[in-house]
Enzyme design. Structure first.
Site, PDB file in Angstrom:
ATOM      1  N   CYS A  41       0.832  -1.136  -0.218  1.00  0.00           N
ATOM      2  CA  CYS A  41       0.022   0.099  -0.070  1.00  0.00           C
ATOM      3  C   CYS A  41       0.720   1.186   0.105  1.00  0.00           C
ATOM      4  O   CYS A  41       0.374   2.552  -0.124  1.00  0.00           O
ATOM      5  CB  CYS A  41      -0.812  -0.097   1.236  1.00  0.00           C
ATOM      6  SG  CYS A  41      -2.516  -1.003   0.912  1.00  0.00           S
ATOM      7  N   HIS A  86     -13.297   6.864  -8.504  1.00  0.00           N
ATOM      8  CA  HIS A  86     -12.410   6.976  -9.399  1.00  0.00           C
ATOM      9  C   HIS A  86     -11.377   8.257  -9.203  1.00  0.00           C
ATOM     10  O   HIS A  86     -10.970   8.904 -10.261  1.00  0.00           O
ATOM     11  CB  HIS A  86     -12.892   7.223 -10.802  1.00  0.00           C
ATOM     12  CG  HIS A  86     -13.485   5.722 -11.433  1.00  0.00           C
ATOM     13  ND1 HIS A  86     -14.491   5.228 -10.863  1.00  0.00           N
ATOM     14  CD2 HIS A  86     -12.979   5.024 -12.421  1.00  0.00           C
ATOM     15  CE1 HIS A  86     -14.778   4.156 -11.574  1.00  0.00           C
ATOM     16  NE2 HIS A  86     -13.635   3.786 -12.489  1.00  0.00           N
ATOM     17  N   GLU A 141     -12.043  -2.778   2.520  1.00  0.00           N
ATOM     18  CA  GLU A 141     -10.851  -2.234   1.421  1.00  0.00           C
ATOM     19  C   GLU A 141     -10.475  -3.225   0.543  1.00  0.00           C
ATOM     20  O   GLU A 141     -10.166  -3.469  -0.437  1.00  0.00           O
ATOM     21  CB  GLU A 141      -9.355  -1.824   2.405  1.00  0.00           C
ATOM     22  CG  GLU A 141      -8.468  -1.370   1.435  1.00  0.00           C
ATOM     23  CD  GLU A 141      -7.268  -0.721   2.367  1.00  0.00           C
ATOM     24  OE1 GLU A 141      -7.258   0.476   2.367  1.00  0.00           O
ATOM     25  OE2 GLU A 141      -6.606  -1.546   2.760  1.00  0.00           O
TER      26      GLU A 141
HETATM   27 NI    NI Z   1      -3.839  -0.015  -0.599  1.00  0.00          NI
END
Ligand code: NI
Length: 136
Positions: A34, A81, A125
């Site tokens: 990440c 987006h 997530e």
């Molecule tokens: Ni991530």
């Protein structure tokens, strides 16, 4: 009589988790993939839960059409987006972790709901990683 009404929503967004003062190596150690300096995307699934008394006349806790519109305006439109770090002002100086995204969403929605309604935001997530925030 109390009931909880749930509304699901979805958005795709890019992010990067990092601490400015840290090196890329240190960021990678803490945030893993990440922390990719070139960003990456997630398919976020959101569940907004509103708990309150069922109105004896309408039979509603909250009008779901209104809840849908609020989520669209305050979450989907500004986040979908988008690059969260760059395009969403709330994350300019705040790491866009699932925790912080859930908190930002909760704060935005809280303002739009009657005080007597309890709000819970659940943000996925990924299918296996998700966060719940209740404003505590
Ligand atoms: Ni991530």
């Amino acid at each position: 009589m109390k009931a909880t009404v749930h509304r699901k929503a979805h958005f795709n967004a890019a992010h990067r988790l990092f601490i400015k003062e840290w090196t890329d190596e240190k960021n990678f150690e803490v945030f893993g993939k990440c922390s990719n300096p070139h960003y990456h995307g997630h398919n976020y699934d959101l569940t907004v839960s509103v708990c309150g008394d069922v109105d004896p006349k309408t039979g509603f806790v909250i009008n779901l059409k209104r809840l849908k519109d609020v989520i669209y305006e305050d979450v989907e439109l500004p986040f979908d987006h988008k690059n969260l770090n760059i395009e969403v002002p709330e994350f300019k100086d705040r790491n866009p972790t699932a925790e912080n995204i859930a908190i930002v969403i909760w704060n935005k929605l809280r303002e739009k709901l009657r005080d007597d309604l309890e709000l819970t935001v659940t943000l996925y997530e990924s299918q296996r990683n998700f966060v719940t925030y209740r404003g505590e």
